[in-house]
Design an enzyme around this catalytic site. Structure first.
Site, PDB file in Angstrom:
ATOM      1  N   HIS A 162      46.579  42.588  30.631  1.00 47.65           N
ATOM      2  CA  HIS A 162      46.065  43.969  30.649  1.00 47.65           C
ATOM      3  C   HIS A 162      45.234  44.268  31.893  1.00 47.65           C
ATOM      4  O   HIS A 162      44.930  45.418  32.169  1.00 47.65           O
ATOM      5  CB  HIS A 162      45.227  44.223  29.391  1.00 47.65           C
ATOM      6  CG  HIS A 162      46.068  44.264  28.141  1.00 47.65           C
ATOM      7  ND1 HIS A 162      46.359  45.427  27.473  1.00 47.65           N
ATOM      8  CD2 HIS A 162      46.708  43.282  27.457  1.00 47.65           C
ATOM      9  CE1 HIS A 162      47.121  45.169  26.430  1.00 47.65           C
ATOM     10  NE2 HIS A 162      47.349  43.864  26.399  1.00 47.65           N
ATOM     11  N   ASP A 370      40.849  48.364  38.307  1.00 44.13           N
ATOM     12  CA  ASP A 370      41.113  48.518  36.870  1.00 44.13           C
ATOM     13  C   ASP A 370      42.604  48.283  36.645  1.00 44.13           C
ATOM     14  O   ASP A 370      43.418  48.802  37.407  1.00 44.13           O
ATOM     15  CB  ASP A 370      40.755  49.952  36.431  1.00 44.13           C
ATOM     16  CG  ASP A 370      40.198  50.016  35.022  1.00 44.13           C
ATOM     17  OD1 ASP A 370      40.575  49.153  34.203  1.00 44.13           O
ATOM     18  OD2 ASP A 370      39.404  50.939  34.736  1.00 44.13           O
TER      19      ASP A 370
END
Ligand code: ADQ
Length: 464
Positions: A162, A370
């Site tokens: 992720h 991110d």
């Protein structure tokens, strides 16, 4: 008796929270994108989710909740500190995010990481039926694919990361580097948020282990391991439905009124994490106030910073810095009853978040790095009224898809200020045009589509 499943998800956390009621201990589903996306597959295959239940000491017995079998894995207090807070969140997390904080390397953390990963692999091996598919999630469990393959060569194993996967030079710092790489190579398919991350992985396999590759497929002991990009998303229909709810709309109006009905509400919503660029954003806002380009009470900022990883040192230091900056801005630019920044170190319900999104004229998402950033996607999906503007860091995975955002480089203060000002002053027609294009993209790329495309690539027949 152990129930065996033909589809197994392995993640650090089970998708449940423990609550204490008058009837004693109970479990409540904790809604999240991952469980929403995987629910249809889990339900169709009578799937099992293997994960930690959130408490230390002995694990609860496996149980069923809303059609999913949950199989808890125990963690001791020491393991929680070393495997989770240490190796996962003070070594791997900062290293994989461009080392924006210095990663800490400790031998005893690595040992705990290995021990706990082995435990997760054993639990998955126990609950997986012959020839089952196992989907392992995220950076806490990178050793699991190889460990599981060793125990159960009959399984089909997928892994999804992720968070970003770093370039070779950074990855090479990690003392556990070869083991982690071999761990991931135990999977048949390794999924990343970005194409660049998948490329980093393939190149690393060659650099560190001398492995041959063809395109995005690495050859390991005669096996073929595929790497690919599968950008994660949100439950778009659910977000749209929630934002359109009259109660949420009423709450959004109320929030604006409580803020003094300013012309411009600027919003930030993040876990309180140093990768999210919260300080940079506050600084940009402060400088615009100081330059007279924005002024209180016409413009106010709301920063929601969800408490996160509070026992890890990096996070304690960050909280102090953010709160000092908020205090400084309010001290210099606030008035009695009208702070310039409303800072909320709290967790919120999904509907309150939706109301905040609907109340915001400008959403600022400015991470230094991110994997994806779901807040950016939630904001866009919640603005079916096509109001609002998104300022988005180029270093968020979401920037690859949300090209009509006001993109900025969070390392460049003038760039952030410029993007914020452009978003504040954008004319309505142009703002709507941008929002509509991004919304169209999201509708075609929701979290269900993410899960299906990964599982298709892994060779799992589609859930019906
Ligand atoms: P995170 O770093 O946790 O996820 P993000 O993708 O932004 O970051 O997701 C945060 C989630 O928490 C969002 O759904 C948001 O709505 C929710 N949230 C934030 N503040 C909240 C609050 N105060 N109350 C309640 N909910 C709150 C990691 C990676 C990301 C990647 C995701 C999914 O770091 O890059 O997008 O996994 O793969």
């Amino acid at each position: 008796m152990t129930v065996r499943s033909s589809f197994v998800v392995v993640a650090n956390r089970l998708p449940v929270d423990e609550i204490t009621t008058s009837e004693g201990r109970q479990w409540r589903p904790s809604p999240g994108g991952l469980v929403t996306a995987l629910h249809p597959v889990l339900a169709q295959y009578r799937g099992t989710w293997v994960g930690w239940s959130g408490g230390v000491g002995e694990a609860p017995e496996p149980f069923d909740l809303e059609g999913i079998r949950l199989h808890p894995v125990p963690l001791s207090a020491d393991e929680l500190e070393r495997y989770y807070e240490g190796q996962s969140n003070a070594t791997i997390w900062p290293l994989y995010h461009d080392a924006v904080e210095t990663p800490v390397f400790k031998r005893r953390w690595r040992e705990a990481y290995r021990t706990v990963n082995a435990r997760f692999a054993e639990a998955a091996a126990e609950v997986a039926a012959e020839g089952a598919t196992v989907w392992v999630q995220d950076y806490q469990l990178q050793l699991v694919p190889a460990m599981l393959r060793e125990l159960r060569p009959d399984l089909r194993i997928g892994f999804f990361l992720h968070i970003p996967f770093p370039p070779i030079e950074l990855f090479m710092q990690m003392p556990l580097r070869a083991e982690v790489l071999r761990g991931l190579l135990g999977a048949d398919l390794v999924g990343f948020q970005q194409r660049l991350a998948a490329q980093n992985f393939v190149r690393l396999a060659r650099h560190l282990l001398g492995l041959r590759y063809e395109g995005q497929t690495i050859i390991v002991d005669g096996r073929r391991v595929k790497a690919g990009a599968f950008p994660i998303s949100i439950d778009v229909a659910e977000m749209e439905r929630m934002a359109a709810d009259p109660q949420v709309q009423a709450r959004a109006k109320q929030i604006r009124a409580e803020l003094g009905d300013p012309k411009t509400v600027v919003l930030g919503v993040d876990r309180l994490d140093y990768t999210k660029g919260i300080e940079r954003r506050l600084k940009a806002f402060r400088e615009l106030l100081a330059d007279g380009k924005l002024s209180v009470p016409d413009a106010v900022m709301v920063q929601v910073a969800t408490p996160s990883r509070e026992r890890v040192e990096h996070y304690q230091a960050l909280r102090v810095k953010v709160e000092r900056e908020v205090g400084r801005i309010n001290g210099e630019f606030g008035r009695v009853g009208v702070p310039a920044v409303h800072y909320l170190h709290q967790s919120y319900s999904r509907s309150e978040l939706a109301a905040l999104y609907c109340a915001a004229d400008v959403m600022m998402v400015t991470p230094l790095r991110d994997g994806m950033n779901l807040v950016a996607k939630e904001y866009v999906a919640s603005r079916a009224d096509t109001g609002g503007a998104l300022v988005l860091s180029e270093f968020a995975g979401a920037a690859t898809e949300l090209r009509q955002a006001f993109l900025c480089n969070p390392h460049d203060p003038d760039g952030v200020k410029d993007a914020l000002l452009r978003a504040v002053h954008v004319d309505k027609v142009e703002a709507r045009r941008r929002m509509r294009i991004m919304q169209r993209h999201l509708r075609a790329h929701d979290v269900g589509q993410w899960a299906r495309s990964f599982l298709n690539e892994l060779g799992v027949p589609e859930a019906t």
